[in-house]
Write a protein that holds these residues in place. Sequence first.
Motif, short mmCIF file in Angstrom:
data_model
loop_
_atom_site.label_atom_id
_atom_site.label_comp_id
_atom_site.label_asym_id
_atom_site.label_seq_id
_atom_site.Cartn_x
_atom_site.Cartn_y
_atom_site.Cartn_z
N SER A 1 -5.66 -3.50 -2.28
CA SER A 1 -5.84 -4.39 -1.14
C SER A 1 -4.55 -5.15 -0.82
CB SER A 1 -6.97 -5.39 -1.41
OG SER A 1 -6.65 -6.19 -2.53
N ALA A 2 -4.51 -5.76 0.37
CA ALA A 2 -3.33 -6.54 0.79
C ALA A 2 -3.79 -7.68 1.68
CB ALA A 2 -2.35 -5.64 1.55
N SER B 1 -4.51 -4.96 21.27
CA SER B 1 -3.38 -5.91 21.34
C SER B 1 -2.80 -6.16 19.95
CB SER B 1 -3.84 -7.23 21.96
OG SER B 1 -4.92 -7.78 21.20
N LEU B 2 -3.68 -6.24 18.94
CA LEU B 2 -3.24 -6.47 17.56
C LEU B 2 -2.64 -5.20 16.97
CD1 LEU B 2 -3.42 -9.03 15.83
CD2 LEU B 2 -5.54 -8.16 14.85
N HIS B 3 -3.21 -4.06 17.34
CA HIS B 3 -2.73 -2.78 16.82
C HIS B 3 -1.29 -2.50 17.27
CE1 HIS B 3 -2.62 1.80 16.94
NE2 HIS B 3 -2.68 1.49 15.67
N ALA B 4 -1.00 -2.80 18.53
CA ALA B 4 0.36 -2.55 19.05
C ALA B 4 1.38 -3.39 18.30
CB ALA B 4 0.40 -2.89 20.54
N LYS B 5 1.05 -4.65 18.05
CA LYS B 5 1.97 -5.54 17.32
C LYS B 5 2.07 -5.13 15.84
CE LYS B 5 3.62 -7.51 20.51
NZ LYS B 5 5.03 -7.27 20.73
N ALA B 6 0.96 -4.63 15.29
CA ALA B 6 0.96 -4.21 13.88
C ALA B 6 2.00 -3.13 13.62
CB ALA B 6 -0.43 -3.71 13.48
N LYS B 7 2.12 -2.17 14.56
CA LYS B 7 3.12 -1.11 14.42
C LYS B 7 4.53 -1.69 14.38
CE LYS B 7 0.68 2.84 16.42
NZ LYS B 7 0.63 3.82 17.53
N ASP B 8 4.80 -2.63 15.29
CA ASP B 8 6.14 -3.25 15.36
C ASP B 8 6.44 -4.05 14.10
OD1 ASP B 8 6.43 -2.16 17.87
OD2 ASP B 8 5.77 -3.97 18.92
N ILE B 9 5.45 -4.84 13.63
CA ILE B 9 5.66 -5.67 12.43
C ILE B 9 5.84 -4.78 11.20
CG2 ILE B 9 4.66 -7.44 10.91
CD1 ILE B 9 3.14 -8.47 13.44
N SER B 10 5.07 -3.68 11.15
CA SER B 10 5.19 -2.74 10.02
C SER B 10 6.60 -2.16 9.95
CB SER B 10 4.16 -1.62 10.19
OG SER B 10 4.36 -0.62 9.22
N GLU B 11 7.13 -1.75 11.10
CA GLU B 11 8.48 -1.17 11.12
C GLU B 11 9.55 -2.21 10.79
OE1 GLU B 11 8.83 0.61 14.98
OE2 GLU B 11 7.28 2.12 14.58
N ALA B 12 9.41 -3.42 11.35
CA ALA B 12 10.40 -4.48 11.11
C ALA B 12 10.42 -4.90 9.64
CB ALA B 12 10.10 -5.69 12.01
N THR B 13 9.24 -5.04 9.03
CA THR B 13 9.18 -5.46 7.62
C THR B 13 9.70 -4.36 6.70
OG1 THR B 13 6.83 -4.82 7.58
CG2 THR B 13 7.33 -7.15 7.90
N LEU B 14 9.48 -3.09 7.09
CA LEU B 14 10.02 -1.98 6.28
C LEU B 14 11.55 -1.97 6.35
CD1 LEU B 14 9.35 0.46 4.51
CD2 LEU B 14 9.28 1.86 6.57
N GLU C 1 6.97 -6.46 0.29
CA GLU C 1 6.17 -5.27 -0.03
C GLU C 1 4.71 -5.49 0.35
OE1 GLU C 1 8.73 -3.41 -3.79
OE2 GLU C 1 7.05 -4.76 -4.17
N GLN C 2 4.19 -6.67 -0.02
CA GLN C 2 2.79 -7.01 0.29
C GLN C 2 2.58 -7.12 1.80
OE1 GLN C 2 0.29 -7.09 -1.71
NE2 GLN C 2 -1.25 -8.55 -1.06
N LEU C 3 3.55 -7.74 2.48
CA LEU C 3 3.47 -7.92 3.93
C LEU C 3 3.47 -6.58 4.65
CD1 LEU C 3 3.46 -10.13 6.16
CD2 LEU C 3 5.95 -9.95 6.20
N ASN C 4 4.38 -5.70 4.23
CA ASN C 4 4.47 -4.38 4.85
C ASN C 4 3.21 -3.55 4.58
OD1 ASN C 4 5.58 -1.26 4.23
ND2 ASN C 4 6.18 -2.17 6.19
N LYS C 5 2.68 -3.69 3.36
CA LYS C 5 1.45 -2.96 2.99
C LYS C 5 0.30 -3.33 3.94
CE LYS C 5 -1.33 -2.18 -1.21
NZ LYS C 5 -1.50 -2.63 -2.60
#
Length: 691
Positions: free
Chosen positions: A264-265, A343-356, A398-402
């Motif tokens: 979980s995360a 709306s949340l899904h679109a931002k999730a992709k961007d945050i996932s890439e930025a945190t990686l 790591e947790q944030l990106n997960k």
Amino acid sequence: MLSDALKTTIRKIHKHVADNLSDYRPRSSQNYLVAEIAKTLAGEYHKKQRICVIEAGTGTGKSLAYCLGALPLALAQKKKLIISTATVALQEQLISKELPFFKKYSGLDFKFDLVKGRQRYLCAHKLHNAVNGDNQTQMDFMPTLTSPLSAMETKCLQQLYDAYTNKKWQGDRDSWADTIPVRVWGLIACDKHACQRQMKAHQTCPFQLARQRLMQMDVLVINHSLLLADLDLGGGKILPEPDNSIYVIDEAHHLAHITRDFSSAAATIKGTIDWLDKLTKFSGKMAKVLVGQKAIGQNFKLCDSINDANKDLKVVRDILDNANFNYSKDDTYRFEHGEIPESLHAKAKDISEATLDALRCLNKMHDTLVQDVSDGDIKPYVADPILGESGHYINRLEQLNKLWYSYATKGEGTPHARWIKRLEYKNHHDHLLSDCPIEVGYYLKDKLWRQCAGAVLCSATLTALGSFDHFAYESGLTKEEGVKYLKVPSPFDYPNQATLHIPTSHIEPTDKEFSDHLAKVLPDHLNTQHANLVLFASYWQMDHVVKALRAKHLDILVQGEMSREALLKQHTKNIDAGKGSILFGTQSLSEGLDLPGKYLENLVITKIPFAVPTSPIEEAQAEFVQSKGGNPFLSITVPDAAKKLVQSCGRLLRKENDQGRITILDRRLVTKRYGKAMLDTLPPFKRQIDY
């Protein structure tokens, strides 16, 4: 195949061990277990998939059985035997009692040790710096230390230092006689980012020495969390490689649940924005220390990634502030079927890439600093606090990106529970976003079962309603070839040792009046001259009954009013003094509680231990089963409750000469269709059913 020579060896070892066990009785069930474990691990049932799943009742001697069946084979195949448990109590029993005894009398030459996570060991270098610096240096050294150590904490730190430098303590937190304050341990504990083996200052740290010993061991005793930590890193990073290891998963009924928790995360929105701002400042400080020019470029990239992530997180904050979610009483909102708004899904992709991207940059800066120290360009005392702090941020990234990577995948692949919790503070509010896979069988299948040299999974409660199906599904063993399932009954003479009593009741346990009903009838089922254990399904119901019975001057020991250890100590003291004792507890006392003989003769179970699907994870599980056309109550709730009921009843008889009585005050065992199936899963006690 199991060679004749190995069969002879196992028989000889069994005889030697049996001859030296004071209360040993020959048991056909144990002999059967030993033979089946050995045959499975030797590949007699399947050449590649060498897995057996065993439900062994109380008193079967399963730890001796898996030592006899697995260890001679592991030594012959030059494999490591890894025994994983869910509780510290079983680890201690194996290390201090079972394995030393087995080594002494088996004639086998093997080495064994307990393996713990690095956070249980001190970092000698950190200890030296903490003691030899002033309070301000300590605060600079440990970013989470917001105020100087107190006089008591400073004294403890000095005692640890003196004991370690004088070789009176090996640096293992669990072997220190007294409690080490959390702030002190946080200052000196080993961590994977700062304590690098390639740095000379850390090569003699207790953790590194423990890891060196590990490679020389034949048998390793670990916990399920450490096993999962190794699998998460790809296997063979903390422990020996899975394909070179035979695993014994004891207390295996916990494995799926612990795997789910491990997978979980969670992360807040405002809290994350705040610490990412701090990371920007820290990366500038880190870049100034690094020698190479590349580090400056990585710092710029890192800051850009953090800025991108924070811009998107602020958009998410606004989305959540303005969203019309129907929050529950405890300020939680669960996304149906794990599907988040577009709306949340679109931002999730961007945050996932930025945190990686941020994680990659910080890891490169971290590795560069480690190399600079190894090359002698930077002094260790300068690098250590920075490595400790960067490691802290790496873990958080790591947790944030997960979390955001999972939110970005939306409803794809395996089903997930996703939910939001509103957090209210004095001057601000925040949102905690969480994610947890509903099913983890695929994870265990890919990472463990298809990689390991062999595995033995055992517990006293693996079947539910007479079948292994529920456990196999949860653990990823359904339809796996070559898996051997064994159910070995307890050697106890249940009909002559205990009576199961179900008295008549006209009140359903779901009625509001049931708590008052319990307070009224319980005294009739207690024996104040002997040892009693009463198990409740909820704390509030237990408290309600306690108040009512204490008003009648009954002396009761209640879980939660003192520590578990103190509670059991007082209980046994009462019995030894011939007073009798009444112990009240909840579901956590239904497992791992060992009160043999006179210390428990009367067990009362107030209610079938059904889990109430109130947590977002349980709600999502039920929703998923329903979406597939299933009945979540019958396929999840009833099997889980049946296993818990068996565990609860298992508290009464611990040895072959124990006697006692079990009373269950839940009429549903008689009145409901599933009740009969539950009763049939219980041991064959003599029954007294007043209906």
